[in-house]
Design a protein around this motif. Structure first.
Motif, PDB file in Angstrom:
ATOM      1  N   LEU A  19      -8.306   3.582  -0.392  1.00 19.71           N
ATOM      2  CA  LEU A  19      -7.484   4.174  -1.450  1.00 19.71           C
ATOM      3  C   LEU A  19      -6.007   4.180  -1.073  1.00 19.71           C
ATOM      4  O   LEU A  19      -5.132   4.049  -1.937  1.00 19.71           O
ATOM      5  N   PHE A  20      -5.735   4.333   0.216  1.00 21.25           N
ATOM      6  CA  PHE A  20      -4.336   4.284   0.655  1.00 21.25           C
ATOM      7  C   PHE A  20      -3.753   2.893   0.415  1.00 21.25           C
ATOM      8  O   PHE A  20      -2.625   2.755  -0.074  1.00 21.25           O
ATOM      9  N   VAL A  21      -4.526   1.859   0.747  1.00 20.64           N
ATOM     10  CA  VAL A  21      -4.070   0.483   0.509  1.00 20.64           C
ATOM     11  C   VAL A  21      -3.917   0.229  -0.990  1.00 20.64           C
ATOM     12  O   VAL A  21      -2.959  -0.418  -1.435  1.00 20.64           O
ATOM     13  N   TYR A  22      -4.865   0.755  -1.764  1.00 22.94           N
ATOM     14  CA  TYR A  22      -4.811   0.621  -3.224  1.00 22.94           C
ATOM     15  C   TYR A  22      -3.503   1.207  -3.765  1.00 22.94           C
ATOM     16  O   TYR A  22      -2.754   0.554  -4.505  1.00 22.94           O
ATOM     17  N   GLY A  23      -3.220   2.441  -3.386  1.00 20.77           N
ATOM     18  CA  GLY A  23      -1.987   3.072  -3.850  1.00 20.77           C
ATOM     19  C   GLY A  23      -0.747   2.397  -3.299  1.00 20.77           C
ATOM     20  O   GLY A  23       0.268   2.261  -3.996  1.00 20.77           O
ATOM     21  N   LEU A  24      -0.821   1.955  -2.034  1.00 19.91           N
ATOM     22  CA  LEU A  24       0.341   1.323  -1.410  1.00 19.91           C
ATOM     23  C   LEU A  24       0.706   0.013  -2.109  1.00 19.91           C
ATOM     24  O   LEU A  24       1.889  -0.296  -2.278  1.00 19.91           O
ATOM     25  N   SER A  25      -0.299  -0.747  -2.527  1.00 23.08           N
ATOM     26  CA  SER A  25      -0.037  -2.023  -3.204  1.00 23.08           C
ATOM     27  C   SER A  25       0.784  -1.806  -4.466  1.00 23.08           C
ATOM     28  O   SER A  25       1.814  -2.461  -4.686  1.00 23.08           O
ATOM     29  N   PHE A  26       0.335  -0.868  -5.301  1.00 25.45           N
ATOM     30  CA  PHE A  26       1.059  -0.617  -6.549  1.00 25.45           C
ATOM     31  C   PHE A  26       2.416   0.034  -6.288  1.00 25.45           C
ATOM     32  O   PHE A  26       3.406  -0.278  -6.965  1.00 25.45           O
ATOM     33  N   PHE A  27       2.471   0.947  -5.313  1.00 28.34           N
ATOM     34  CA  PHE A  27       3.738   1.634  -5.051  1.00 28.34           C
ATOM     35  C   PHE A  27       4.795   0.652  -4.546  1.00 28.34           C
ATOM     36  O   PHE A  27       5.947   0.683  -4.998  1.00 28.34           O
ATOM     37  N   ILE A 237      -9.150  -2.382  -5.753  1.00 23.74           N
ATOM     38  CA  ILE A 237      -8.238  -2.645  -4.635  1.00 23.74           C
ATOM     39  C   ILE A 237      -7.886  -4.124  -4.575  1.00 23.74           C
ATOM     40  O   ILE A 237      -6.719  -4.503  -4.390  1.00 23.74           O
ATOM     41  N   LEU A 238      -8.895  -4.979  -4.759  1.00 24.60           N
ATOM     42  CA  LEU A 238      -8.639  -6.420  -4.753  1.00 24.60           C
ATOM     43  C   LEU A 238      -7.668  -6.802  -5.861  1.00 24.60           C
ATOM     44  O   LEU A 238      -6.702  -7.550  -5.636  1.00 24.60           O
ATOM     45  N   SER A 239      -7.913  -6.274  -7.057  1.00 22.82           N
ATOM     46  CA  SER A 239      -7.024  -6.613  -8.177  1.00 22.82           C
ATOM     47  C   SER A 239      -5.619  -6.067  -7.954  1.00 22.82           C
ATOM     48  O   SER A 239      -4.624  -6.713  -8.306  1.00 22.82           O
ATOM     49  N   SER A 240      -5.506  -4.873  -7.347  1.00 22.14           N
ATOM     50  CA  SER A 240      -4.172  -4.303  -7.105  1.00 22.14           C
ATOM     51  C   SER A 240      -3.389  -5.151  -6.106  1.00 22.14           C
ATOM     52  O   SER A 240      -2.180  -5.366  -6.269  1.00 22.14           O
ATOM     53  N   ILE A 241      -4.067  -5.637  -5.071  1.00 15.98           N
ATOM     54  CA  ILE A 241      -3.394  -6.485  -4.081  1.00 15.98           C
ATOM     55  C   ILE A 241      -2.935  -7.791  -4.732  1.00 15.98           C
ATOM     56  O   ILE A 241      -1.809  -8.260  -4.500  1.00 15.98           O
ATOM     57  N   LEU A 242      -3.799  -8.369  -5.570  1.00 17.17           N
ATOM     58  CA  LEU A 242      -3.434  -9.620  -6.243  1.00 17.17           C
ATOM     59  C   LEU A 242      -2.285  -9.406  -7.228  1.00 17.17           C
ATOM     60  O   LEU A 242      -1.354 -10.220  -7.298  1.00 17.17           O
ATOM     61  N   VAL A 243      -2.360  -8.313  -7.998  1.00 20.06           N
ATOM     62  CA  VAL A 243      -1.272  -8.025  -8.942  1.00 20.06           C
ATOM     63  C   VAL A 243       0.046  -7.862  -8.192  1.00 20.06           C
ATOM     64  O   VAL A 243       1.076  -8.447  -8.566  1.00 20.06           O
ATOM     65  N   ALA A 244       0.019  -7.064  -7.117  1.00 19.25           N
ATOM     66  CA  ALA A 244       1.249  -6.834  -6.352  1.00 19.25           C
ATOM     67  C   ALA A 244       1.778  -8.134  -5.758  1.00 19.25           C
ATOM     68  O   ALA A 244       2.989  -8.403  -5.794  1.00 19.25           O
TER      69      ALA A 244
END
Length: 487
Positions: A19-27, A237-244
């Protein structure tokens, strides 16, 4: 706040890390956009990316809330004001982040497709609908608050997240035509990648929700993905990393746009310089040549009665000059560079111009050449010197009415100095500022790497002095040559 997800992070450290990585990607995506967007943009994508930045910043905080908000506060639910503020505020922040995601997609699509203005209020209408539903479904008993928080999260994902991510993907995919003029082929690939990542997030973050007793949450939910061996959070999380990642790469659009503007400015400057060159060439070359022919014809006409034989000779010379003017004009229109056809030796060039332009006009020219330098001019310098001499000689005949002129040339080590005097009427007491001919002379001297000065008094003739460096590769040009040297 979804209590089950919050408590899951308490028991499993790797969920906290994910969840930290998830939030960090978007932030980080939002933070990067804010930094780049400070420069501004005229592109549709560049103007709307700040909305996506707000989504990234807010949603990053939402995901970090599952990790950093104390469990005791979440467990209080609706029993205390603190619990109400934290749980309700977290749910509101989640919906608010999705509002900006939907606003980004709808506004970018409206800009691209030319939708009516009322369509831009659709995200606010959806957010208002979510607020109304949340208020109407608010439970009376505190024991039902956990179920209510899950319900309004599902509603936010269906009403805001899924359409927001899908609209954003479609909008980004539609920007290929506008970005084509930037001549960056990689941007089209990143557009497709960002759109694909957003479509994936529309599925994983918008349609995959906690189980609920209504369709499609009763079928398409996190439990189904768990049975398939793919946790919903892993997909998000995968989609957030790709979007970022792809949005970060799309931030090159700001640099590409800036480079495009610089290139366009250089092209416009080149066009302006070319227009100025054509203006100078026409004024200093063709117009002066035609005027010189007119003066020669006038002088020949005055000789017809007194000495027809001499008049005939001068008319023959003028005919030859007229043919040269026509030939030169044809060559000019064909794009030929005059400087390449002129002698590289400035002394030879000046004598050629004087012979061509003064012959048949009755003006006597006296020469004085000093120094033993090795003069050589490049093509551009020859072109400028040629037109400078035409303008000066034309002014002597047209304005000064002189009968005699003196040309002195001092050949130095790094350049040569020329002084041209006449016995004409001189300059008026007040010379018009910005006159086209005098301004052209100074501009041409500067473009050739030198300088030019004009002095004269009423009734005392005029003196034009200029200095030009020798050409070649441009090295060793004595730009610091004193204007007073040799006087």
């Amino acid at each position: 706040m979804n209590p089950s997800l919050h408590f899951l992070t308490r028991d499993n450290w790797y969920w906290s890390l994910l969840l930290f990585v998830y939030g960090l990607s978007f932030f980080l995506m939002g933070f990067g956009i804010i930094i780049q967007a400070r420069r501004g943009s005229d592109l549709r994508l560049g103007r709307r990316l700040p909305l996506l930045a707000v989504f990234g910043l807010l949603h990053g905080l939402v995901e970090w809330g599952y990790i950093f908000i104390p469990t005791a506060i979440v467990a209080e639910g609706w029993q205390t004001m603190r619990g109400m503020a934290v749980n309700g505020g977290h749910a509101l922040l989640l919906a608010l982040s999705y509002l900006f995601l939907l606003a980004f997609g709808i506004n970018l699509l409206a800009d691209t497709r030319g939708w009516p203005a009322w369509m831009r209020f659709l995200p606010l209408a959806c957010f208002g609908g979510w607020l109304l539903f949340s208020a109407l479904s608010l439970p009376q008993q505190s024991t039902a608050v956990a179920s209510w928080l899950i319900l309004i999260e599902i509603t936010a994902r269906y009403l805001l997240a899924a359409p927001g991510a899908a609209a954003s993907g479609l909008a980004i995919l539609a920007q290929g035509d506008e970005l084509r003029h930037l001549r960056r082929g990689s941007l089209r690939f990143f557009l497709a990648g960002a759109a694909g990542a957003l479509f994936l997030y529309a599925f994983g973050g918008g349609l995959i929700v906690p189980p609920a007793p209504f369709f499609p949450a009763s079928f398409l939910n996190t439990s189904l993905l768990l049975r398939l061996g793919l946790p919903a959070q892993a997909l998000r999380i995968l989609s957030s990393i790709l979007v970022a990642f792809f949005i970060f790469r799309l931030l090159d659009v700001y640099d590409a746009e800036e480079r495009h503007y610089r290139e366009t400015a250089r092209e416009r400057e080149m066009i302006w310089r070319e227009r100025e060159r054509i203006r100078r060439d026409l004024h200093d070359g063709l117009i002066q040549s035609i005027y010189g022919l007119a003066l020669g014809l006038e002088h020949s006409r005055s000789l017809l009665a007194e000495n027809p034989a001499v008049a005939a000779e001068r008319l023959a010379v003028l005919k030859h000059q007229a043919e040269e003017v026509i030939s030169g004009l044809r060559g000019y229109l064909a794009g030929l560079h005059l400087g390449r056809e002129l002698p590289a030796d400035p002394v030879a060039l000046m004598k050629r111009v004087v012979t061509e332009r003064v012959g048949g006009t009755g003006l006597k020219v006296n020469w004085c050449i000093r120094g033993n330098g090795r003069p050589h001019l490049d093509a551009d310098q020859r072109d400028h010197l040629y037109h400078m001499l035409i303008e000066i000689l034309s002014n002597i005949r047209r304005h000064a009415g002189a009968s005699e002129a003196w040309i002195g040339i001092d050949l130095g080590a790094g350049g040569f100095r020329v002084e041209i005097k006449d016995n004409g009427t001189g300059l008026p007491a007040k010379v018009p500022a910005g006159g086209l001919g005098l301004e052209n002379l100074r501009q041409r001297a500067a473009l050739a790497g030198g300088w030019l000065e004009i002095e004269g008094w009423p009734g005392a003739g005029t003196t034009v002095t200029f200095w030009l460096p020798y050409g070649g590769d441009g090295e060793g040009r004595d730009h610091g040559h004193s204007r007073g040297a040799g006087r």
